[in-house]
Design a protein around this motif. Structure first.
Motif, PDB file in Angstrom:
ATOM      1  N   ARG A  66       0.720  -1.230   0.008  1.00 28.04           N
ATOM      2  CA  ARG A  66      -0.060   0.056  -0.068  1.00 28.04           C
ATOM      3  C   ARG A  66       0.870   1.032  -0.012  1.00 28.04           C
ATOM      4  NH1 ARG A  66      -4.794   2.471  -1.068  1.00 28.04           N
ATOM      5  NH2 ARG A  66      -4.867   4.375  -0.138  1.00 28.04           N
ATOM      6  N   GLY A  67       1.920   1.155   0.689  1.00 31.72           N
ATOM      7  CA  GLY A  67       2.779   2.279   0.886  1.00 31.72           C
ATOM      8  C   GLY A  67       3.550   2.786  -0.320  1.00 31.72           C
ATOM      9  N   ALA A  68       3.893   1.593  -1.164  1.00 32.32           N
ATOM     10  CA  ALA A  68       4.534   1.602  -2.545  1.00 32.32           C
ATOM     11  C   ALA A  68       3.468   2.191  -3.507  1.00 32.32           C
ATOM     12  CB  ALA A  68       5.021   0.299  -3.101  1.00 32.32           C
ATOM     13  N   SER A  69       2.281   1.687  -3.513  1.00 36.13           N
ATOM     14  CA  SER A  69       1.296   2.292  -4.483  1.00 36.13           C
ATOM     15  C   SER A  69       1.005   3.812  -4.005  1.00 36.13           C
ATOM     16  CB  SER A  69      -0.164   1.429  -3.916  1.00 36.13           C
ATOM     17  OG  SER A  69       0.163   0.173  -4.572  1.00 36.13           O
ATOM     18  N   ASP A  70       0.953   4.182  -2.943  1.00 33.41           N
ATOM     19  CA  ASP A  70       0.845   5.613  -2.440  1.00 33.41           C
ATOM     20  C   ASP A  70       2.042   6.405  -3.012  1.00 33.41           C
ATOM     21  OD1 ASP A  70      -1.338   5.129  -1.082  1.00 33.41           O
ATOM     22  OD2 ASP A  70      -0.646   5.064   0.971  1.00 33.41           O
ATOM     23  N   VAL A  71       3.155   6.035  -3.081  1.00 27.59           N
ATOM     24  CA  VAL A  71       4.369   6.680  -3.695  1.00 27.59           C
ATOM     25  C   VAL A  71       4.018   6.716  -5.121  1.00 27.59           C
ATOM     26  CG1 VAL A  71       7.028   6.456  -3.937  1.00 27.59           C
ATOM     27  CG2 VAL A  71       5.991   6.227  -1.763  1.00 27.59           C
ATOM     28  N   PHE A  72       3.798   5.682  -5.783  1.00 26.50           N
ATOM     29  CA  PHE A  72       3.478   5.554  -7.226  1.00 26.50           C
ATOM     30  C   PHE A  72       2.251   6.897  -7.630  1.00 26.50           C
ATOM     31  CE2 PHE A  72       1.733   3.883 -11.335  1.00 26.50           C
ATOM     32  CZ  PHE A  72       2.664   3.906 -11.970  1.00 26.50           C
ATOM     33  N   ALA A  73       1.412   6.730  -6.659  1.00 28.20           N
ATOM     34  CA  ALA A  73       0.308   7.755  -6.873  1.00 28.20           C
ATOM     35  C   ALA A  73       0.746   9.180  -6.760  1.00 28.20           C
ATOM     36  CB  ALA A  73      -0.743   7.474  -6.087  1.00 28.20           C
ATOM     37  N   ALA A  74       1.535   9.400  -5.998  1.00 26.68           N
ATOM     38  CA  ALA A  74       2.069  10.504  -5.761  1.00 26.68           C
ATOM     39  C   ALA A  74       2.831  11.175  -6.797  1.00 26.68           C
ATOM     40  CB  ALA A  74       2.820  10.817  -4.215  1.00 26.68           C
ATOM     41  N   ILE A  75       3.812  10.132  -7.313  1.00 26.83           N
ATOM     42  CA  ILE A  75       4.678  10.562  -8.366  1.00 26.83           C
ATOM     43  C   ILE A  75       3.800  10.951  -9.750  1.00 26.83           C
ATOM     44  CG2 ILE A  75       6.110   9.580 -10.163  1.00 26.83           C
ATOM     45  CD1 ILE A  75       7.532   7.949  -7.923  1.00 26.83           C
ATOM     46  N   LEU A  76       2.881  10.080  -9.972  1.00 30.44           N
ATOM     47  CA  LEU A  76       1.699  10.449 -11.154  1.00 30.44           C
ATOM     48  C   LEU A  76       1.049  11.858 -10.890  1.00 30.44           C
ATOM     49  CD1 LEU A  76      -0.168   6.944 -11.619  1.00 30.44           C
ATOM     50  CD2 LEU A  76       1.531   7.942 -13.132  1.00 30.44           C
ATOM     51  N   ASP A  77       0.705  11.937  -9.741  1.00 34.87           N
ATOM     52  CA  ASP A  77       0.239  13.453  -9.357  1.00 34.87           C
ATOM     53  C   ASP A  77       1.047  14.194  -9.508  1.00 34.87           C
ATOM     54  OD1 ASP A  77      -2.079  14.735  -8.358  1.00 34.87           O
ATOM     55  OD2 ASP A  77      -1.155  14.962  -6.458  1.00 34.87           O
ATOM     56  N   ARG A  78       2.354  14.374  -9.071  1.00 33.74           N
ATOM     57  CA  ARG A  78       3.375  15.330  -9.281  1.00 33.74           C
ATOM     58  C   ARG A  78       3.604  15.646 -10.894  1.00 33.74           C
ATOM     59  NH1 ARG A  78       7.704  13.099  -6.096  1.00 33.74           N
ATOM     60  NH2 ARG A  78       6.265  12.482  -4.286  1.00 33.74           N
ATOM     61  N   ALA A  79       3.489  14.535 -11.503  1.00 33.44           N
ATOM     62  CA  ALA A  79       3.809  14.538 -12.883  1.00 33.44           C
ATOM     63  C   ALA A  79       2.742  15.091 -13.630  1.00 33.44           C
ATOM     64  CB  ALA A  79       4.184  13.302 -13.490  1.00 33.44           C
ATOM     65  N   ALA A  80       1.590  15.503 -13.054  1.00 34.89           N
ATOM     66  CA  ALA A  80       0.271  16.109 -13.444  1.00 34.89           C
ATOM     67  C   ALA A  80      -0.314  15.037 -14.657  1.00 34.89           C
ATOM     68  CB  ALA A  80       0.524  17.340 -14.042  1.00 34.89           C
ATOM     69  N   LEU A  81      -0.301  13.626 -14.067  1.00 34.21           N
ATOM     70  CA  LEU A  81      -0.890  12.825 -15.060  1.00 34.21           C
ATOM     71  C   LEU A  81      -2.317  12.384 -14.559  1.00 34.21           C
ATOM     72  CD1 LEU A  81       2.098  10.380 -15.668  1.00 34.21           C
ATOM     73  CD2 LEU A  81       1.400  12.086 -17.154  1.00 34.21           C
ATOM     74  N   ASP A  82      -3.276  12.835 -15.392  1.00 37.37           N
ATOM     75  CA  ASP A  82      -4.540  12.339 -14.926  1.00 37.37           C
ATOM     76  C   ASP A  82      -4.848  10.743 -15.096  1.00 37.37           C
ATOM     77  OD1 ASP A  82      -5.344  14.932 -14.395  1.00 37.37           O
ATOM     78  OD2 ASP A  82      -6.097  15.439 -16.286  1.00 37.37           O
ATOM     79  N   ASP A  83      -4.032   9.930 -14.275  1.00 40.15           N
ATOM     80  CA  ASP A  83      -4.209   8.633 -14.249  1.00 40.15           C
ATOM     81  C   ASP A  83      -4.199   8.065 -13.047  1.00 40.15           C
ATOM     82  OD1 ASP A  83      -4.145   6.065 -15.278  1.00 40.15           O
ATOM     83  OD2 ASP A  83      -2.253   6.256 -16.270  1.00 40.15           O
ATOM     84  N   ASP A  84      -5.154   7.076 -12.731  1.00 43.69           N
ATOM     85  CA  ASP A  84      -5.147   6.428 -11.577  1.00 43.69           C
ATOM     86  C   ASP A  84      -4.696   5.086 -11.385  1.00 43.69           C
ATOM     87  OD1 ASP A  84      -6.503   8.561 -10.079  1.00 43.69           O
ATOM     88  OD2 ASP A  84      -8.494   8.039 -10.703  1.00 43.69           O
TER      89      ASP A  84
END
Length: 142
Positions: A66-84
């Motif tokens: 779950r923590g790794a998934s949260d890190v990955f989600a944060a990277i997507l968010d910082r990259a301004a990718l509209d992707d879940d």
């Protein structure tokens, strides 16, 4: 994964299968440098002296899925990718790129730690472009 220098990862995430170490080829030196830089940075973080895990959470414990998934989600968010997209998409991308690049299915299955080729075959599903190319191979009267 263990962070101890010279030690290889032990068990896979699923079951008791062992993962194989893979030589990185032309990227080996760059990967080794990045790995060493991370180990040097990691040494100064809280929990580094009590946790053998390569990656750990803000409390110094082993990083969970779950923590790794949260890190990955944060990277997507910082990259301004509209992707879940889940972090697992990286594994699928790895397999798909390898297979589409011409890697043998058996080799890809081995790299992924799959016990059966059926588990890897899902990455070989044809795309619309694959179907179009196949139809174009049919002989036609001119």
């Amino acid at each position: 994964m263990s962070a101890k220098p010279g030690e290889r990862p032990g068990r896979a995430a699923r079951g008791d299968r062992r993962r194989r170490a893979v030589r990185a080829g032309r990227w080996a030196a760059e990967l080794r440098e990045a790995y060493q830089a991370w180990l040097d940075e990691r040494a100064g973080l809280p929990g580094a002296d009590t946790t053998p895990a390569l990656f750990f959470n803000h409390r110094g414990g082993r990083l969970s899925v779950r923590g790794a998934s949260d890190v990955f989600a944060a990277i997507l968010d910082r990259a301004a990718l509209d992707d879940d997209a889940p972090a697992h998409v990286l594994r699928h991308t790895f397999a798909t790129v390898m297979i589409r690049g011409g890697a043998d299915l058996v080799v890809v299955a081995d790299l992924l730690g799959h016990a059966r080729l059926d588990q890897t075959r899902r990455y070989t599903l044809p795309t619309a472009a694959d179907r179009r190319r196949a139809v174009e191979l049919l002989p036609t009267d001119r």
